[in-house]
Design a protein around this motif. Structure first.
Motif, PDB file in Angstrom:
ATOM      1  N   GLY A   1       9.755   5.651  -3.933  1.00 50.07           N
ATOM      2  CA  GLY A   1       9.685   4.418  -3.296  1.00 50.07           C
ATOM      3  C   GLY A   1       8.460   4.068  -4.368  1.00 50.07           C
ATOM      4  O   GLY A   1       7.491   5.357  -4.544  1.00 50.07           O
ATOM      5  N   PHE A   2       7.890   3.326  -4.647  1.00 47.27           N
ATOM      6  CA  PHE A   2       6.772   2.367  -5.332  1.00 47.27           C
ATOM      7  C   PHE A   2       6.332   1.344  -5.168  1.00 47.27           C
ATOM      8  O   PHE A   2       6.713   0.284  -4.415  1.00 47.27           O
ATOM      9  N   LEU A   3       4.989   1.467  -4.822  1.00 50.14           N
ATOM     10  CA  LEU A   3       4.110   0.862  -4.413  1.00 50.14           C
ATOM     11  C   LEU A   3       2.983  -0.584  -5.780  1.00 50.14           C
ATOM     12  O   LEU A   3       2.503   0.528  -6.422  1.00 50.14           O
ATOM     13  N   ASP A   4       3.410  -1.443  -6.337  1.00 49.89           N
ATOM     14  CA  ASP A   4       2.822  -1.555  -6.999  1.00 49.89           C
ATOM     15  C   ASP A   4       2.366  -0.561  -8.428  1.00 49.89           C
ATOM     16  O   ASP A   4       2.479  -0.807  -9.120  1.00 49.89           O
ATOM     17  N   GLY A   5       3.548  -0.997  -8.774  1.00 50.72           N
ATOM     18  CA  GLY A   5       4.043   0.426  -9.611  1.00 50.72           C
ATOM     19  C   GLY A   5       4.044   2.025  -9.405  1.00 50.72           C
ATOM     20  O   GLY A   5       4.151   2.528  -9.901  1.00 50.72           O
ATOM     21  N   LYS A   6       3.049   1.821  -8.490  1.00 49.85           N
ATOM     22  CA  LYS A   6       2.557   3.583  -7.772  1.00 49.85           C
ATOM     23  C   LYS A   6       3.571   3.752  -6.849  1.00 49.85           C
ATOM     24  O   LYS A   6       3.606   3.860  -5.817  1.00 49.85           O
ATOM     25  N   PRO A   7       4.296   5.486  -6.781  1.00 50.30           N
ATOM     26  CA  PRO A   7       4.522   5.769  -5.676  1.00 50.30           C
ATOM     27  C   PRO A   7       3.355   6.268  -4.565  1.00 50.30           C
ATOM     28  O   PRO A   7       2.135   6.165  -4.947  1.00 50.30           O
ATOM     29  N   PHE A   8       3.707   5.862  -3.727  1.00 49.03           N
ATOM     30  CA  PHE A   8       3.270   6.381  -2.120  1.00 49.03           C
ATOM     31  C   PHE A   8       3.798   7.103  -1.809  1.00 49.03           C
ATOM     32  O   PHE A   8       4.618   8.080  -1.797  1.00 49.03           O
TER      33      PHE A   8
ATOM     34  N   VAL B   1       9.402  -1.069  -4.271  1.00 49.74           N
ATOM     35  CA  VAL B   1      10.690  -0.904  -4.840  1.00 49.74           C
ATOM     36  C   VAL B   1      11.299   0.698  -5.476  1.00 49.74           C
ATOM     37  O   VAL B   1      10.774   1.685  -4.990  1.00 49.74           O
ATOM     38  N   PHE B   2      11.872   1.180  -4.313  1.00 49.09           N
ATOM     39  CA  PHE B   2      12.613   2.288  -4.488  1.00 49.09           C
ATOM     40  C   PHE B   2      13.771   2.506  -5.848  1.00 49.09           C
ATOM     41  O   PHE B   2      14.975   1.917  -5.292  1.00 49.09           O
TER      42      PHE B   2
END
Length: 492
Positions: A172-179, A233-234
Motif C-alpha cells: 500500500g502507498f499513501l501519497d506515493g510512499k509505502p505505509f 493505492v495498493f
C-alpha cells in the motif's frame, strides 16, 4: 516503634500513626552512614574512610536523615501491621508528620485492608436458564465445518471469484510512499471473507494468475488516525487462484472424518455432542447469573486497591492475548489510538464486579465451613493429569496444593448456590406495537481488558487486514513504603 493511633476509615482503609524512637532512628542513621560514606567526598580522607562525625560536621547532622528514614520506616510499618493484625491488600500511602530529628520521627500510613463482608441472600435464588435445543440446521453447520477442514484447494486457470483463494503480493502507498502494515508477500486471501479493508477483495475478483493491478482504496473514517479517511493505492500481483474442492456429504465422508461408517450415525453423534455443549454452556450461564446476584447482595466497603489490582490483572491477561496473536502491545495501542490509562479505566467496572464476586465466594466458604481434604486434592491432581495427558508429578510440581484447594473450595461454594436455586424460563423478546419482534439493542463496544464474563473485544482493521484484538489471581502483597512523602501489523 510505637503505634500512636489506629483508625478505621471508609473504603476499608486503616490509618496508622507510627512513631519511630530515637534509639531506632540512631540505628538507622548508622546504616545510612555505612551505605553513603563512599559517595561523600571529604578532603584528606579516601572515599569511604571519613568518620561519621567529620561528615556530619561538614554537611550537618541531618546529612543522613533522609536515607535513615528510608531504612527505618519499612521495618516500623511492617511491625505496626503485624501488631495490629491487619490483612493488607494493597500498597500504603505514607507521609511524614512533623519534623525528623535526632529523637526520631512520626509517619502516617493509610493502609487498604481486606474488607468486612456481610453475606446477603445466596440460597434459594432464581435465574433464567435456556434449554439446550439442537436443530437439523445446527448439525448441518457442524458438518460444514468438518467439510471445510477437509476441503482441498485446487489451482485453477481462470479469473478469481468470491469463495476462491488468491495468492497475492500487495503493498500500500499513501501519497506515493509505502505505509506501515500495508505490505504482504504470497498471502493467501479468501475472497469474500471480509478480512481485508473494505473495497480491496472486491477489486481482486476478476484477476487471473500473473496479473498485476493497482487498487484504489479509501480507508473508513473510523480507521486509526494515521490512515482514517485517506485515499491509498495498493499494488497487487496475483500468483495463483485456487478453488475449494469440497468433499461430498456421504457415508464415505463420514468414514474419512470420524469413527462412524454412515453419515446418519455421524449426524446422531454430532447432535449428541452439540446438545452436551449447549447444556454445559447453559449451566455456566445459569451459574454466572446466580453468582452475579450473590455478589450484588453482599455488603462490603471494597478498597480501591483491590479493584486496581484486579484491573491490572485484566490488563496483563489482555496483553498476553495480544502478544499471542503476534501483535506487539505498543503497536496495538498505536493502531487503536488507545493508551494504557484508558484501558485500565475501562477495566475498573468489571474489576469491581470480579472483586465483589471473590469476596462473596470467600464469605460463603467461611459461612459454610467448607474444607478440602488432602484426598480430594490428590483426586483432583489425578483428574488433571489424565485430562491433559501430563505426568502426575509434573502437575503437582507446577500447581501448588493450596491453589487446588482454593479451586475446589470455590466449586463447592458455587454448588451450594446453584443446587438451592431455581431455574426459570428465559424472558421472551419484547414485541413492538405492530407485533414484530424487536431486535436486540446494540451496545457500544468498549476496548477493555477481558472481563470475567469471558467476552472478547471486537476486532479492528489494520492497514490491510483486520486483526483480532487481543483474568483472576491473588492480591499483590503490600509494598514497603518509601520514606519520601507520597499521596500516594500488523504486517501481512
Amino acid at each position: 516503634m510505637n503505634v500512636k493511633n489506629c483508625e478505621n476509615q471508609e473504603k476499608s482503609i486503616v490509618a496508622l500513626t507510627v512513631e519511630v524512637s530515637a534509639e531506632e532512628f540512631e540505628a538507622a542513621i548508622v546504616k545510612a552512614y555505612q551505605k553513603l560514606r563512599k559517595k561523600i567526598n571529604v578532603p584528606g580522607f579516601r572515599p569511604g574512610k571519613a568518620p561519621r562525625k567529620i561528615i556530619e560536621g561538614m554537611y550537618g547532622a541531618e546529612v543522613f536523615y533522609e536515607e535513615a528514614v528510608n531504612i527505618a520506616m519499612p521495618d516500623a510499618y511492617e511491625a505496626a501491621v503485624t501488631e495490629k493484625q491487619l490483612d493488607v491488600v494493597g500498597y500504603p500511602q505514607v507521609e511524614l508528620e512533623g519534623e525528623v530529628t535526632k529523637d526520631g520521627f512520626t509517619f502516617k500510613a493509610s493502609v487498604p485492608v481486606y474488607p468486612e463482608v456481610k453475606l446477603g441472600a445466596y440460597k434459594g435464588l432464581k435465574a433464567p436458564k435456556t434449554p439446550a435445543k439442537v436443530t437439523a440446521a445446527d448439525v448441518d453447520d457442524r458438518l460444514k465445518e468438518m467439510a471445510d477442514r477437509n476441503t482441498r484447494l485446487v489451482s485453477v486457470d481462470r479469473e478469481a471469484k468470491n469463495g476462491d483463494v488468491a495468492v497475492i503480493d500487495f503493498e500500500g502507498f499513501l501519497d506515493g510512499k509505502p505505509f506501515d502494515g500495508g505490505k504482504g508477500t504470497n498471502h493467501s486471501l479468501e475472497l469474500g471473507s471480509g478480512s481485508f479493508v473494505p473495497g480491496f477483495e472486491e477489486q481482486v475478483v476478476g484477476m487471473k494468475a500473473g496479473e498485476e493491478k493497482d487498487i484504489d482504496i479509501t480507508f473508513p473514517a473510523d480507521y486509526h488516525e494515521d490512515l482514517a479517511g485517506k485515499a491509498v493505492v495498493f499494488k497487487v500481483k496475483v500468483h495463483e487462484v485456487k478453488e475449494k474442492d469440497v468433499p461430498a456429504m456421504d457415508d464415505e465422508f463420514a468414514k474419512d472424518v470420524s469413527e462412524f461408517d454412515t453419515l446418519k450415525d455421524l449426524k446422531a453423534d454430532l447432535k449428541k455432542k452439540i446438545t452436551e455443549e449447549r447444556e454445559e454452556a447453559a449451566q455456566r450461564t445459569f451459574e454466572d447469573k446466580l453468582m452475579e446476584q450473590v455478589a450484588e447482595n453482599i455488603t462490603a466497603d471494597v478498597p480501591d486497591a483491590m479493584v486496581d489490582a484486579q484491573a491490572h490483572r485484566f490488563l496483563d491477561n489482555f496483553k498476553n492475548q495480544i502478544m499471542q496473536q503476534g501483535i506487539p502491545y505498543d503497536q496495538y495501542l498505536k493502531m487503536t489510538g488507545m493508551d494504557e490509562a484508558k484501558l485500565l479505566a475501562d477495566a475498573k467496572e468489571p474489576a469491581l464486579r470480579q472483586v465483589r464476586l471473590d469476596l462473596a465466594l470467600a464469605a460463603i466458604i467461611k459461612e459454610e465451613n467448607i474444607e478440602i481434604s488432602d484426598d480430594e486434592v490428590e483426586e483432583e491432581y489425578k483428574k488433571m493429569a489424565e485430562q491433559y495427558n501430563i505426568e502426575l508429578e509434573n502437575v503437582k510440581k507446577y500447581l501448588p496444593a493450596q491453589q487446588v484447594k482454593d479451586q475446589l473450595s470455590t466449586r463447592k461454594a458455587i454448588s451450594i448456590v446453584t443446587e438451592s436455586a431455581t431455574a426459570t424460563a428465559p424472558k421472551a423478546e419484547k414485541k413492538a406495537e405492530d407485533g414484530e419482534e424487536k431486535p436486540a439493542k446494540k451496545t457500544a463496544a468498549k476496548k477493555t481488558a477481558k472481563a470475567e464474563d469471558g467476552e472478547e473485544k471486537p476486532a479492528k482493521k489494520t492497514a490491510a487486514k483486520k486483526t483480532a484484538k487481543a483474568e483472576d489471581g491473588e492480591e499483590k502483597p503490600a509494598k514497603k513504603p518509601a520514606a519520601k512523602k507520597t499521596a500516594k501489523k500488523t504486517e501481512e
